[in-house]
Write a protein that holds these residues in place. Structure first.
Motif, PDB file in Angstrom:
ATOM      1  N   LEU A   5       0.861  -1.174   0.000  1.00 64.90           N
ATOM      2  CA  LEU A   5       0.000   0.000   0.000  1.00 64.90           C
ATOM      3  C   LEU A   5       0.899   1.225   0.000  1.00 64.90           C
ATOM      4  CD1 LEU A   5      -2.987   0.923   0.142  1.00 64.90           C
ATOM      5  CD2 LEU A   5      -2.696   1.099   2.613  1.00 64.90           C
ATOM      6  N   ARG A  81      -2.977  -0.197  -3.990  1.00 61.50           N
ATOM      7  CA  ARG A  81      -2.946  -1.467  -3.265  1.00 61.50           C
ATOM      8  C   ARG A  81      -2.649  -2.559  -4.282  1.00 61.50           C
ATOM      9  NH1 ARG A  81      -7.445  -1.179  -0.593  1.00 61.50           N
ATOM     10  NH2 ARG A  81      -6.538  -0.705   1.424  1.00 61.50           N
ATOM     11  N   LEU A 160       3.179   2.141   3.445  1.00 61.58           N
ATOM     12  CA  LEU A 160       2.782   1.746   4.792  1.00 61.58           C
ATOM     13  C   LEU A 160       3.480   0.444   5.179  1.00 61.58           C
ATOM     14  CD1 LEU A 160       0.801   2.432   7.162  1.00 61.58           C
ATOM     15  CD2 LEU A 160      -0.766   0.770   6.130  1.00 61.58           C
ATOM     16  N   SER A 165      -3.542   3.068   7.723  1.00 60.10           N
ATOM     17  CA  SER A 165      -3.246   3.499   6.356  1.00 60.10           C
ATOM     18  C   SER A 165      -3.573   4.971   6.125  1.00 60.10           C
ATOM     19  CB  SER A 165      -4.017   2.637   5.351  1.00 60.10           C
ATOM     20  OG  SER A 165      -5.415   2.766   5.544  1.00 60.10           O
ATOM     21  N   LEU A 168      -0.775   7.653   5.611  1.00 53.65           N
ATOM     22  CA  LEU A 168      -0.153   7.924   4.309  1.00 53.65           C
ATOM     23  C   LEU A 168      -0.650   9.244   3.732  1.00 53.65           C
ATOM     24  CD1 LEU A 168      -0.236   4.444   2.515  1.00 53.65           C
ATOM     25  CD2 LEU A 168       1.769   5.605   3.455  1.00 53.65           C
TER      26      LEU A 168
END
Length: 285
Positions: A5, A81, A160, A165, A168
Motif C-alpha cells: 500500500l 494497493r 505503509l 493506512s 499515508l
C-alpha cells in the motif's frame, strides 16, 4: 505473497530536495540507507504480462538480487494497493520456475520472456514513525531506459509498513502544503512500457467514480505531455457537481482553463503547490 500500500508523488529534482529537507526535521523521522538500484523488466514480445497488468523485474542492489512480480492492483483513497511476490536470486538472470506457481504462470509462455526496459535510480530512505503507523519514504532519482530512449525519473513514495493506512494521506497532505508535488497513478513500469512504445495508459471506464477518472487522466497527461479529450470532459463533469465546495470548483475551473491554454500538467505541478493540493482535496469526494 504480500500486499503493498503506497502513495507515489512525482516532483522536480529541486522539489525532491525540498521534500527531503522538510521531512528530515519532522518529529519521528529517521534516516535510512541509500542504495543504487538497477531494475530490469521482462515481458513477452506480445506484451502478455502488460496486458494482464502485471510487472516482472529483477532488481540489483549492491550484491543482492531480487526477482519481483507485481500486479497493478487498485487505486483506493489516494493509495495503490497491489499484490506482490518477491524471491532472492543468486545473480541477474531471471528464474522462470519461480513464476510458474503464481497466477501469471498459467497464462503466459514463460519461455518467451525477454528484457524490455530498465528503471535505474538512487534511492534514499527516511522512516516516518508515529504512534499510529510506520511509513517508509523512498526518494528516488534516476532514469527510465528503453533502447536508445531515456526519461528522467524523480519520485517520492510513501509506503505503509505498519499501522493505520490513513497516515499515508496525512503525510502527503502535509508535504503538499509545503512542496510542489504531483499525485501520480502511473507506475515506473508503465513509464517504461510507454517509453518502449509498447503501451500507453487508456482512460478508466465509465463505471469508475469521476474523481478517479480525473486523477488518472491527469496522470496520463503528465506522461504524454498533453491532456486528452476524456480528461477535459471529466473535469467539466466534476465541476458541475453541486456537492463540491465553491473553492474546489474554482480550483477545477483554474485547472481546466490552464490546460485549455496549453499548459502541461508537469508545468502546473512544478509551478506551485496548487495542483497537488487540488488532487489530494479531491480524494475526499
Amino acid at each position: 505473497m504480500a500486499e503493498e500500500l503506497e502513495i507515489k508523488l512525482s516532483l522536480t529534482p529541486d522539489a525532491l530536495s525540498q521534500a527531503e529537507n522538510w521531512l528530515s526535521v519532522q518529529a519521528g523521522v529517521s534516516k535510512g540507507p541509500e542504495k543504487t538500484l538497477v531494475n530490469r523488466y521482462y515481458d513477452t514480445p506480445a506484451g502478455d504480462l502488460n496486458r494482464q497488468k502485471v510487472a516482472l523485474r529483477v532488481r540489483q542492489a549492491g550484491d543482492e538480487f531480487i526477482q519481483t512480480l507485481k500486479t497493478q492492483g487498485e487505486f483506493v483513497d489516494g493509495a495503490h494497493r497491489r499484490q506482490e511476490w518477491e524471491w532472492p536470486l543468486m545473480g541477474t538472470d531471471l528464474n522462470i520456475g519461480l513464476i510458474a506457481d503464481t497466477p501469471v504462470g498459467q497464462d503466459v509462455n514463460l519461455a518467451d520472456l525477454k528484457p524490455v526496459f530498465e528503471t535505474n535510480f538512487v534511492r534514499r530512505i527516511l522512516m516516518l514513525e508515529s504512534a499510529e503507523a510506520i511509513v517508509e519514504c523512498a526518494l528516488d532519482q534516476g532514469s527510465v531506459l528503453a533502447g536508445e530512449q531515456r526519461r528522467d525519473l524523480c519520485e517520492l513514495e510513501l509506503e505503509l509498513k505498519q499501522g493505520n493506512s490513513a497516515v499515508l494521506l496525512d503525510w502527503a497532505r502535509a508535504l503538499t502544503a509545503t512542496v510542489p508535488v504531483f499525485l501520480n497513478l502511473i507506475s515506473k513500469a508503465e513509464q517504461g512500457y510507454a517509453l518502449a512504445g509498447l503501451h500507453q495508459p487508456v482512460p478508466l471506464g465509465d463505471e469508475e467514480p469521476t474523481v478517479n477518472k480525473v486523477l488518472h487522466g491527469l496522470s496520463r497527461a503528465w506522461l504524454s505531455g498533453s491532456a486528452d479529450t476524456s480528461l477535459l470532459q471529466d473535469l467539466t463533469s466534476l465541476q458541475e457537481k453541486e456537492i463540491l465546495p465553491e473553492a474546489l470548483v474554482g480550483d477545477l475551473a483554474w485547472l481546466k482553463e490552464r490546460l485549455d491554454a496549453g499548459d502541461t500538467v508537469a508545468e502546473l505541478a512544478a509551478g506551485s503547490t496548487r495542483l497537488g493540493q487540488l488532487q489530494l482535496a479531491l480524494l475526499e469526494y
